[in-house]
Design a protein around this motif. Structure first.
Motif, PDB file in Angstrom:
ATOM      1  N   CYS A  88       4.823  -2.565  11.606  1.00 12.71           N
ATOM      2  CA  CYS A  88       4.821  -1.121  11.410  1.00 12.71           C
ATOM      3  C   CYS A  88       5.533  -0.365  12.523  1.00 12.71           C
ATOM      4  O   CYS A  88       5.675   0.854  12.444  1.00 12.71           O
ATOM      5  N   TRP A 133       4.803   0.540  15.785  1.00 14.04           N
ATOM      6  CA  TRP A 133       3.992   1.618  16.351  1.00 14.04           C
ATOM      7  C   TRP A 133       4.246   1.690  17.859  1.00 14.04           C
ATOM      8  O   TRP A 133       3.691   0.906  18.624  1.00 14.04           O
ATOM      9  N   LYS A 188      -2.587   2.925  13.897  1.00 14.68           N
ATOM     10  CA  LYS A 188      -2.802   3.740  12.704  1.00 14.68           C
ATOM     11  C   LYS A 188      -4.124   3.398  12.028  1.00 14.68           C
ATOM     12  O   LYS A 188      -4.545   2.238  11.988  1.00 14.68           O
ATOM     13  N   CYS A 197      -4.423   8.784   8.650  1.00 18.24           N
ATOM     14  CA  CYS A 197      -4.019   9.168   7.303  1.00 18.24           C
ATOM     15  C   CYS A 197      -5.303   9.437   6.518  1.00 18.24           C
ATOM     16  O   CYS A 197      -6.129   8.536   6.332  1.00 18.24           O
ATOM     17  N   GLN A 257       3.862   4.690   2.946  1.00 15.96           N
ATOM     18  CA  GLN A 257       4.728   5.607   3.687  1.00 15.96           C
ATOM     19  C   GLN A 257       4.202   5.817   5.098  1.00 15.96           C
ATOM     20  O   GLN A 257       4.976   5.854   6.067  1.00 15.96           O
ATOM     21  N   TYR A 279       4.672   2.059   6.915  1.00 17.47           N
ATOM     22  CA  TYR A 279       5.982   1.418   6.994  1.00 17.47           C
ATOM     23  C   TYR A 279       7.156   2.386   6.902  1.00 17.47           C
ATOM     24  O   TYR A 279       8.299   1.978   7.038  1.00 17.47           O
ATOM     25  N   ASN A 280       6.842   3.635   6.563  1.00 16.63           N
ATOM     26  CA  ASN A 280       7.873   4.665   6.412  1.00 16.63           C
ATOM     27  C   ASN A 280       8.839   4.345   5.280  1.00 16.63           C
ATOM     28  O   ASN A 280      10.001   4.718   5.315  1.00 16.63           O
ATOM     29  N   PHE A 281       8.338   3.609   4.278  1.00 28.04           N
ATOM     30  CA  PHE A 281       9.124   3.417   3.066  1.00 28.04           C
ATOM     31  C   PHE A 281       8.167   3.079   1.936  1.00 28.04           C
ATOM     32  O   PHE A 281       7.031   2.722   2.144  1.00 28.04           O
TER      33      PHE A 281
END
Length: 321
Positions: free
Chosen positions: A28, A30, A35, A154, A295, A298-300
């Motif tokens: 991930c 970081w 997270k 999140c 998202q 992993y930002n995808f």
């Protein structure tokens, strides 16, 4: 909305994200903060179900934040997730405290912080789940901002319209009675008990006090039946009131404190039954939550999660070839 083993089978490995030999922290990327996912919602909205959905799609472990489920005992009354429903996912702070002791917000924060830290050290994603929003708020927004400095959160809110939820929790109380709730509470009944301490504060315990006290003294079956009905109705009313307070609390955290909370409307999943309910849950709650967490981590968006129903069809076809 109880879970079944079929849900475990449906949700396992849907994302096909390779984790073997890979530390989640490296995957991930970081650089500063670890997270954490927080699953919120009023009682009965399916928080535990969503946490299992997520924990079988990501390398994760679950931290209970329900102030009654943290106590040992009264599994039916406190509606603890069963071992079967956990689908093998490790759970922390679930049924671990002496039922006669009090767990303050400070004590919970200490225990939860240790659990989250240990999960992160193992390269897993901590998922905090429970209806005790005061405990969650105390943990996330502690006075020294220690948690926020270490973790990025999140927030997922499983929401159900109050008329639908009111009906559901009333039926759930009836099912709890069928599963043995009355005898569960009777076994720990004490006429001189303090209902302001420990697990005896749980909805479903003090409401039975007058019934149990008069049970051995009243020979008239009709009177005893009336007392029992009054106790069960009181549990339903108090549960609905609790759900309303919890919902308002989450709204306050979102509006007044500025928490970025993703609201997921599960109402249609509760209106429907059987397969239609499961499909609504996947389309409205589990699926969107999976994409939000993907998202976040992993930002995808994983490519494999575009058509769950098509995947199920292919899996079913492969099974029968």
């Amino acid at each position: 909305m109880r879970m079944s083993m079929s849900i475990c089978k449906q949700t396992s490995h849907l994302l096909h994200i390779p984790t073997s030999g890979i530390d989640l922290k490296d995957l991930c990327r970081w650089p500063q903060k670890e997270k954490v996912v927080v699953v919120m919602g009023a009682t009965g909205t399916g928080k535990s179900r969503l946490s299992i959905d997520l924990a079988t799609r990501f390398p994760a472990e679950i931290v209970n934040s329900d102030k009654m489920q943290v106590y040992e005992g009264l599994d039916i009354v406190t509606n603890k997730i069963t071992k079967e429903e956990r689908c093998g996912v490790p759970h922390h702070l679930l049924g671990v405290v002496d039922p006669n002791k009090d767990v303050s917000a400070t004590t919970f924060c200490t225990m939860a912080s240790l659990a989250v830290n240990s999960i992160v050290r193992r390269g897993q994603l901590p998922i905090i789940v429970g209806g005790s929003n005061s405990f969650i708020e105390a943990l996330i927004d502690d006075e020294e901002h220690e948690f926020r400095s270490k973790y990025e959160c999140c927030f997922l809110w499983v929401d159900v319209s109050m008329p639908v939820l009111n009906s559901f929790v009333s039926h759930r109380v009836d099912r709890m009675v069928e599963r043995g709730m009355i005898n569960e509470v009777r076994n720990m009944f004490n006429e001189n008990a303090d209902y302001s301490r420990g697990i005896r504060r749980a909805i479903g315990v003090p409401e039975f006090h007058h019934f149990f006290r008069g049970e051995s003294l009243i020979s008239d079956e009709e009177t005893r039946a009336r007392l029992l009905e009054e106790a069960i109705n009181a549990i339903k009313i108090n549960t609905r009131k609790l759900a309303h307070r919890q919902r308002k609390k989450i709204s306050r955290l979102k509006k007044l404190k500025g928490w970025k909370i993703h609201q997921l409307d599960a109402t249609d999943a509760f209106r429907n039954r059987g397969r239609e309910s499961d499909e609504a849950w996947e389309n409205l709650v589990a699926g969107p939550s999976t994409e939000i967490v993907s998202q976040f981590l992993y930002n995808f968006h994983p490519l494999v999660y575009s058509n769950l129903m098509g995947m199920r069809a292919l899996k079913a076809a492969a099974t029968h070839t």
